[in-house]
Design a protein around this motif. Structure first.
Motif, PDB file in Angstrom:
ATOM      1  N   VAL A  23      -8.424   2.113  -6.752  1.00  0.00           N
ATOM      2  CA  VAL A  23      -7.106   2.321  -7.357  1.00  0.00           C
ATOM      3  C   VAL A  23      -6.079   2.424  -6.238  1.00  0.00           C
TER       4      VAL A  23
ATOM      5  N   THR B   4       0.813  -1.235   0.000  1.00  0.00           N
ATOM      6  CA  THR B   4       0.000   0.000   0.000  1.00  0.00           C
ATOM      7  C   THR B   4       0.841   1.278   0.000  1.00  0.00           C
TER       8      THR B   4
ATOM      9  N   THR C 179      -5.983   1.222   7.338  1.00  0.00           N
ATOM     10  CA  THR C 179      -5.793   2.551   6.751  1.00  0.00           C
ATOM     11  C   THR C 179      -6.536   3.595   7.591  1.00  0.00           C
TER      12      THR C 179
ATOM     13  N   LEU D 262      -3.010  11.749   2.157  1.00  0.00           N
ATOM     14  CA  LEU D 262      -2.686  10.382   1.738  1.00  0.00           C
ATOM     15  C   LEU D 262      -1.160  10.216   1.732  1.00  0.00           C
TER      16      LEU D 262
ATOM     17  N   THR E  86     -11.870  11.813   7.486  1.00  0.00           N
ATOM     18  CA  THR E  86     -12.110  12.808   6.447  1.00  0.00           C
ATOM     19  C   THR E  86     -13.309  13.665   6.835  1.00  0.00           C
ATOM     20  N   SER E  87     -13.554  14.720   6.097  1.00  0.00           N
ATOM     21  CA  SER E  87     -14.751  15.542   6.361  1.00  0.00           C
ATOM     22  C   SER E  87     -15.054  16.364   5.115  1.00  0.00           C
TER      23      SER E  87
ATOM     24  N   ASP F 284      -9.753   5.112  -4.313  1.00  0.00           N
ATOM     25  CA  ASP F 284      -9.180   4.761  -3.017  1.00  0.00           C
ATOM     26  C   ASP F 284      -8.788   3.287  -3.067  1.00  0.00           C
ATOM     27  N   ILE F 285      -7.919   2.883  -2.147  1.00  0.00           N
ATOM     28  CA  ILE F 285      -7.523   1.469  -2.084  1.00  0.00           C
ATOM     29  C   ILE F 285      -8.560   0.627  -1.341  1.00  0.00           C
ATOM     30  N   SER F 286      -9.339   1.268  -0.462  1.00  0.00           N
ATOM     31  CA  SER F 286     -10.245   0.521   0.415  1.00  0.00           C
ATOM     32  C   SER F 286     -11.619   0.294  -0.226  1.00  0.00           C
TER      33      SER F 286
ATOM     34  N   SER G 220     -11.380   8.201   0.351  1.00  0.00           N
ATOM     35  CA  SER G 220     -11.985   7.651   1.561  1.00  0.00           C
ATOM     36  C   SER G 220     -13.492   7.421   1.384  1.00  0.00           C
TER      37      SER G 220
ATOM     38  N   MET H 142       1.980   2.510   2.690  1.00  0.00           N
ATOM     39  CA  MET H 142       1.837   3.082   4.044  1.00  0.00           C
ATOM     40  C   MET H 142       2.922   2.582   4.994  1.00  0.00           C
TER      41      MET H 142
ATOM     42  N   GLY I 207      -7.433   9.110  -3.222  1.00  0.00           N
ATOM     43  CA  GLY I 207      -7.490   8.772  -1.782  1.00  0.00           C
ATOM     44  C   GLY I 207      -8.740   9.399  -1.195  1.00  0.00           C
TER      45      GLY I 207
ATOM     46  N   GLU J 102     -14.696  14.132   0.423  1.00  0.00           N
ATOM     47  CA  GLU J 102     -13.871  15.018  -0.416  1.00  0.00           C
ATOM     48  C   GLU J 102     -14.420  15.142  -1.852  1.00  0.00           C
TER      49      GLU J 102
HETATM   50  C1  LIG Z   1      -6.884  10.063   5.786  1.00  0.00           C
HETATM   51  S1  LIG Z   1      -7.777   9.529   4.379  1.00  0.00           S
HETATM   52  C2  LIG Z   1      -7.834  11.027   3.444  1.00  0.00           C
HETATM   53  C3  LIG Z   1      -9.189  11.254   2.833  1.00  0.00           C
HETATM   54  C4  LIG Z   1      -9.329  12.575   2.075  1.00  0.00           C
HETATM   55  N1  LIG Z   1      -8.413  12.672   0.977  1.00  0.00           N
HETATM   56  C5  LIG Z   1      -9.158  13.751   3.006  1.00  0.00           C
HETATM   57  O1  LIG Z   1      -8.164  14.486   2.885  1.00  0.00           O
HETATM   58  O2  LIG Z   1     -10.007  13.966   3.858  1.00  0.00           O
HETATM   59  C6  LIG Z   1      -6.528   8.561   3.513  1.00  0.00           C
HETATM   60  C7  LIG Z   1      -7.123   7.619   2.471  1.00  0.00           C
HETATM   61  O3  LIG Z   1      -6.057   7.101   1.662  1.00  0.00           O
HETATM   62  C8  LIG Z   1      -6.358   5.770   1.334  1.00  0.00           C
HETATM   63  N2  LIG Z   1      -5.133   5.055   0.942  1.00  0.00           N
HETATM   64  C9  LIG Z   1      -4.123   4.606   1.724  1.00  0.00           C
HETATM   65  N3  LIG Z   1      -3.200   3.973   0.987  1.00  0.00           N
HETATM   66  C10 LIG Z   1      -3.623   4.050  -0.295  1.00  0.00           C
HETATM   67  C11 LIG Z   1      -3.093   3.583  -1.527  1.00  0.00           C
HETATM   68  N4  LIG Z   1      -1.937   2.919  -1.592  1.00  0.00           N
HETATM   69  N5  LIG Z   1      -3.791   3.829  -2.658  1.00  0.00           N
HETATM   70  C12 LIG Z   1      -4.970   4.500  -2.615  1.00  0.00           C
HETATM   71  N6  LIG Z   1      -5.527   4.960  -1.482  1.00  0.00           N
HETATM   72  C13 LIG Z   1      -4.856   4.738  -0.337  1.00  0.00           C
HETATM   73  C14 LIG Z   1      -7.013   5.218   2.590  1.00  0.00           C
HETATM   74  O4  LIG Z   1      -7.804   4.067   2.320  1.00  0.00           O
HETATM   75  C15 LIG Z   1      -7.828   6.415   3.078  1.00  0.00           C
HETATM   76  O5  LIG Z   1      -9.146   6.358   2.630  1.00  0.00           O
END
Ligand SMILES: C[S@@+](CC[C@H](N)C(=O)[O-])C[C@H]1O[C@@H](n2cnc3c(N)ncnc32)[C@H](O)[C@@H]1O
Length: 283
Positions: free
Chosen positions: A204, A30, A83, A225, A87-88, A150-152, A121, A32, A119, A125
């Protein structure tokens, strides 16, 4: 959830080498990084899932997860737990103000404006971007479409539904809440279908951007992200995103999420309240 004797017992301590194995697996799949400070979070999340499965051995579970490809059901579920999805709506106002100015300017050119929330979520957003685009472009004759990735898979499923708590929706200005949400029972609200139809959600992994069809984007919005990734990886991803921008397009990143990145085709915005880059028209 399965209940058995094991589910009542305290979690065993994950030893250092097991922690390192989990860290490496997560980072390679991921991007992360789970730092030492977040070991408890990793241990609790993995442990909770093991309890549901009636397993008591971290190594056993690790072998089971790592032997299957990332597309498998167990990985999909686990990655959602590991993960951070906080978010908001309109999370960073200055960035949305920047987007609004960009959309107003871009609308002079007409045509369709392509927006990508990377990303995304649970959808707050991309729906914020959709509300802003709807408000800004309504009399311009421009159409807009939003790709949100998003990945999830579970986060994306919630996003597609577009159902949020009253706490989240009532924090919006009343006019927006009334225009873009329908009240449901039990204090929940749903994004109106006209807005939901403008957003296309898909899974994605940003480590695999070469597999995605997105290109010619007018606006790429990527916040909260990259902070979970190593610096070199943040830059790699931004390089890939820069390639997906249309000439004149705007890339908006979270403030402070990358400090020393530049790209020959992009010009850094002067506004210190945001971190945004504009693709040169000749680039
Ligand atoms: C903290 S949230 C941010 C949501 C939004 N962009 C915001 O700023 O409020 C981070 C998001 O990144 C996604 N994420 C983490 N690793 C990822 C990856 N490799 N590819 C795509 N999304 C990923 C998580 O699933 C999560 O939903």
């Amino acid at each position: 959830m399965m209940t058995n004797k094991w589910s009542m017992q305290p979690l065993p301590e994950m030893d250092e080498s097991q922690f390192e194995q989990w860290q490496a697996l997560l980072e390679s799949r991921t991007g992360m990084r789970v730092t030492e400070q977040r070991k408890t979070f990793l241990q609790t999340s993995v442990g909770m899932r093991m309890r549901e499965l009636g397993l008591s051995d971290y190594q056993n579970y690790y072998n089971r997860v790592s032997q299957h490809p990332p597309g498998g059901m167990e990985w999909t579920l686990l990655v959602d737990r590991l993960t951070v999805q906080e978010t908001s709506f309109f999370r960073h106002q200055a960035s949305f103000d920047r987007v609004q100015r960009f959309l107003a300017e871009r609308s002079d050119k007409g045509g369709t404006i392509e927006i990508w929330s990377v990303g995304c979520s649970t959808g707050e957003e991309p729906y914020s971007l959709a509300m802003l685009a709807q408000e800004t472009l309504q009399d311009s004759g421009c159409y807009f479409g939003i790709s949100a990735t998003d990945i999830s898979a579970p986060a994306l499923a919630k996003a597609r539904q577009g159902i949020y708590s009253d706490r989240k929706v009532e924090a919006l200005p009343r006019e927006r809440a009334e225009q873009f949400f329908t009240p449901l029972e039990k204090g929940r609200y749903q994004v109106v279908s006209q807005l939901r139809d403008r957003v296309c959600f898909s899974q994605v992994n940003v480590l695999e951007l070469s597999k995605t069809p997105m290109h010619g984007m007018d606006l790429i919005y990527c916040q909260n992200l990259l902070i979970y990734f190593r610096r070199w990886r943040r830059k790699e991803i931004l390089n890939r995103l820069a390639e997906r921008l249309a000439p004149g397009g705007l890339l908006v990143v979270g403030l402070g999420e990358v400090v020393d990145w530049s790209h020959p085709d992009l010009e850094r915005d002067r506004d210190p309240a945001t971190l945004a880059f504009r693709k040169r028209v000749s680039g």
